[in-house]
Write a protein that holds these residues in place. Structure first.
Motif, PDB file in Angstrom:
ATOM      1  N   GLY A 209       6.313 -11.266 -11.961  1.00  0.00           N
ATOM      2  CA  GLY A 209       5.455 -11.816 -10.911  1.00  0.00           C
ATOM      3  C   GLY A 209       5.283 -13.311 -11.038  1.00  0.00           C
ATOM      4  N   ALA A 215       1.603  -8.434 -11.936  1.00  0.00           N
ATOM      5  CA  ALA A 215       2.696  -7.613 -12.460  1.00  0.00           C
ATOM      6  C   ALA A 215       2.426  -7.368 -13.933  1.00  0.00           C
ATOM      7  N   VAL A 244      -0.296  -8.382  -1.102  1.00  0.00           N
ATOM      8  CA  VAL A 244       0.914  -8.804  -0.399  1.00  0.00           C
ATOM      9  C   VAL A 244       0.642  -9.252   1.035  1.00  0.00           C
ATOM     10  N   VAL A 270       9.373  -9.360  -0.090  1.00  0.00           N
ATOM     11  CA  VAL A 270       8.259  -9.519  -1.037  1.00  0.00           C
ATOM     12  C   VAL A 270       8.508  -8.776  -2.342  1.00  0.00           C
ATOM     13  N   GLY A 271       9.607  -8.045  -2.422  1.00  0.00           N
ATOM     14  CA  GLY A 271       9.933  -7.357  -3.664  1.00  0.00           C
ATOM     15  C   GLY A 271      11.339  -6.798  -3.637  1.00  0.00           C
ATOM     16  N   ASN A 287      11.700  -4.949 -11.446  1.00  0.00           N
ATOM     17  CA  ASN A 287      11.056  -5.283 -10.175  1.00  0.00           C
ATOM     18  C   ASN A 287      10.772  -6.782 -10.088  1.00  0.00           C
ATOM     19  N   VAL A 289       9.092  -9.637  -8.073  1.00  0.00           N
ATOM     20  CA  VAL A 289       8.104  -9.890  -7.016  1.00  0.00           C
ATOM     21  C   VAL A 289       7.631 -11.342  -7.000  1.00  0.00           C
TER      22      VAL A 289
END
Length: 314
Positions: A209, A215, A244, A270-271, A287, A289
């Motif tokens: 993140g 995150a 988000v 956004v991800g 992941n 983000v």
């Protein structure tokens, strides 16, 4: 003295290859583009008429710029908030470079890019030049100012380190999307068991993140724990929508050659969640983000024919 049109054309002919090398070296599209631009400035300031083999000259300059960048980047990553993950590239991004061989595809996979973060900069350079671009060891030695035999030894060490990861399963685009669809169906089922069956026993989950998006700061492992986390991640809540800014649309996609979950809100990615698939199941869930690392993905997404989302998250 400025470059002639011919000299500019010679550089532009090499740009795609230089960008692909730099991305594999740095794991960042923006840093790769900066390195290529600096290479152009060096080309602009050189006596190009005396350069016998422009491709070799440009590759040497770029590689050394990347090596310098890796040194400073790793110093910055010591103070990075949470996990550092590479910048994902969506299918169709020209920065992915050549993908004709297994080695070329593997060198740009999210799992290998993450693994290469642990390699010394020199090992990373030799691995990229040899495995992804098939440079002879003699040329690699000239680029890095080492002997041919040293290049061979360094490659052996690099391949050994990369091989410590689990062997990926090669999937075509259709199969990759089906993996994502099955994964998402299990994640939103409300039961962890369907997810556990898709994961390896020692699966690892991590997220980046960048301190800008909440995150988990450390990776965690084990199928039960990862399945529980993923079930919670895809469970709708006002808190997630607030983070988000709405309800993202979720797509099954491909990033860096891996099956990927792509979350999009108002046209903005956004991800990107990359899934590392092995013969035993999904071995890693990574992941991304951090919004700073999704700008290029958003631009590529806008140009793609992505159809309808599978569902709306959160």
């Amino acid at each position: 003295m400025g470059l002639s049109g011919h000299d500019v054309e010679r550089f532009e002919a090499s740009r795609p290859r230089l960008q692909a090398i730099a991305y594999r070296m740095l794991g960042s599209a923006s840093e790769a583009e900066d390195a290529v631009q600096e290479t152009f400035l060096r080309w602009q300031g050189a006596d190009v008429d005396r350069v016998e083999v422009p491709e070799a000259w440009l590759t040497k300059v770029l590689t050394n710029l990347c090596l310098n960048q890796l040194t400073s980047a790793r110093a910055r990553r010591e103070t990075y908030v949470g996990e550092w993950l590479p910048e994902p590239l969506l299918a169709g991004d020209p920065l992915l470079g050549p993908a004709e061989t297994v080695e070329q595809r593997e060198s740009v996979s999210f799992a290998v890019l993450a693994m290469m973060e642990r390699l010394p900069a020199g090992e990373r350079a030799v691995y990229v030049l040899r495995e992804a671009f098939d440079y002879p060891h003699r040329e690699i030695g000239a680029i890095l100012d080492i002997s041919e035999s040293a290049s061979q030894q360094i490659l052996h060490r690099a391949k050994k380190h990369v091989a410590e990861g689990k062997a990926r399963v090669e999937l075509d685009e259709g199969a990759a999307r089906r993996v994502v669809e099955e994964f998402l169906a299990a994640a939103i089922s409300g039961d962890t068991q369907p997810l556990v069956r898709l994961l390896t026993a020692d699966v690892v989950s991590s997220a980046d993140g960048g301190g800008k998006i909440p995150a988990r700061t450390k990776a965690f492992s084990g199928a039960p724990a990862v399945a529980k986390f993923l079930r919670g991640l895809f469970k709708p809540s006002e808190a997630k929508r607030a983070v988000v800014g709405g309800e993202p649309e979720v797509y099954a996609w491909v990033a860096n050659g891996d099956p990927a979950v792509v979350a999009v809100l108002d046209g903005r990615v956004v991800g990107v969640m990359c899934l590392e698939v092995t013969a035993d199941g999904i071995a890693a869930v990574q992941n991304q983000v951090n919004p700073d690392k999704l700008e290029r993905a958003t631009a590529v997404w806008a140009r793609s024919d992505h159809g309808k989302p599978l569902f709306t998250a959160f």
